[in-house]
Design a protein around this motif. Sequence first.
Motif, short mmCIF file in Angstrom:
data_model
loop_
_atom_site.label_atom_id
_atom_site.label_comp_id
_atom_site.label_asym_id
_atom_site.label_seq_id
_atom_site.Cartn_x
_atom_site.Cartn_y
_atom_site.Cartn_z
N GLN A 132 54.23 3.10 44.19
CA GLN A 132 54.21 1.96 45.11
C GLN A 132 52.90 1.19 44.95
O GLN A 132 51.84 1.79 44.86
CB GLN A 132 54.34 2.44 46.55
N GLN B 135 50.11 -1.51 46.30
CA GLN B 135 49.57 -2.07 47.53
C GLN B 135 48.39 -2.98 47.23
O GLN B 135 47.64 -2.72 46.28
CB GLN B 135 49.11 -0.96 48.48
N ALA C 200 44.04 -3.82 44.34
CA ALA C 200 45.43 -3.44 44.10
C ALA C 200 45.47 -1.99 43.65
O ALA C 200 44.72 -1.61 42.74
CB ALA C 200 46.05 -4.35 43.05
N TYR D 141 46.89 -12.27 47.60
CA TYR D 141 48.20 -12.53 47.00
C TYR D 141 48.16 -12.24 45.51
O TYR D 141 47.17 -12.55 44.84
CB TYR D 141 48.59 -13.99 47.23
N TRP E 252 52.49 -11.71 40.47
CA TRP E 252 53.38 -10.64 40.01
C TRP E 252 52.55 -9.42 39.64
O TRP E 252 51.36 -9.56 39.34
CB TRP E 252 54.26 -11.07 38.85
N VAL E 253 53.21 -8.30 39.70
CA VAL E 253 52.60 -7.04 39.28
C VAL E 253 53.56 -6.36 38.31
O VAL E 253 54.76 -6.26 38.59
CB VAL E 253 52.31 -6.11 40.47
N THR F 193 54.28 -2.84 36.56
CA THR F 193 53.90 -1.43 36.70
C THR F 193 53.82 -0.76 35.34
O THR F 193 54.23 -1.31 34.32
CB THR F 193 54.90 -0.69 37.59
N LEU G 85 57.30 -6.90 39.51
CA LEU G 85 57.36 -7.05 40.96
C LEU G 85 56.72 -8.38 41.35
O LEU G 85 55.51 -8.55 41.25
CB LEU G 85 56.61 -5.89 41.63
N ASP H 214 55.46 -11.62 43.79
CA ASP H 214 55.02 -12.01 45.13
C ASP H 214 54.58 -10.85 46.01
O ASP H 214 55.26 -10.47 46.96
CB ASP H 214 56.14 -12.78 45.82
N TYR H 215 53.40 -10.34 45.72
CA TYR H 215 52.82 -9.28 46.53
C TYR H 215 51.77 -9.84 47.48
O TYR H 215 50.96 -10.68 47.08
CB TYR H 215 52.16 -8.21 45.65
N TRP H 216 51.80 -9.37 48.71
CA TRP H 216 50.85 -9.81 49.73
C TRP H 216 50.13 -8.61 50.33
O TRP H 216 50.72 -7.54 50.51
CB TRP H 216 51.56 -10.57 50.85
#
Length: 122
Positions: free
Chosen positions: A1, A3, A24, A96, A99-100, A102, A108, A110-112
């Motif tokens: 996961q 974060q 991150a 923000y 993209w990430v 992995t 992935l 739009d991570y906030w």
Amino acid sequence: QVQLVESGGGLVQAGGSLRLSCAASGSIFSIGAMGWYRQAPGKQRELVATITNDGNTNNADSVKGRFTISRDNAKNTVFLQMNSLKPEDTAVYYCYAQWVRTISRAYLPDYWGQGTQVTVSS
């Protein structure tokens, strides 16, 4: 996961400085553009500054000359140095990531982060 965790917010007097960090964590291979947005009470979330993964930056007009965004790709961290703070900079600041990717090559978007409060007193 994956974060995004912000830190560095707080209370400061007008004219003062703060440095926000956003780290991150997780099984990260790479991260796209990162940035900072803010949302003041009763207002929409607005862009503060962005930085691409090769270091190109873009700042909102309201913070040009006062805020500087930077990133450390090796540590998957983005920073926001805020100088000459004004009461109108008071807001919750959100980190923000565009993209990430992995380690397993999942994409992935739009991570906030959860946000960190910045309060500037007059």
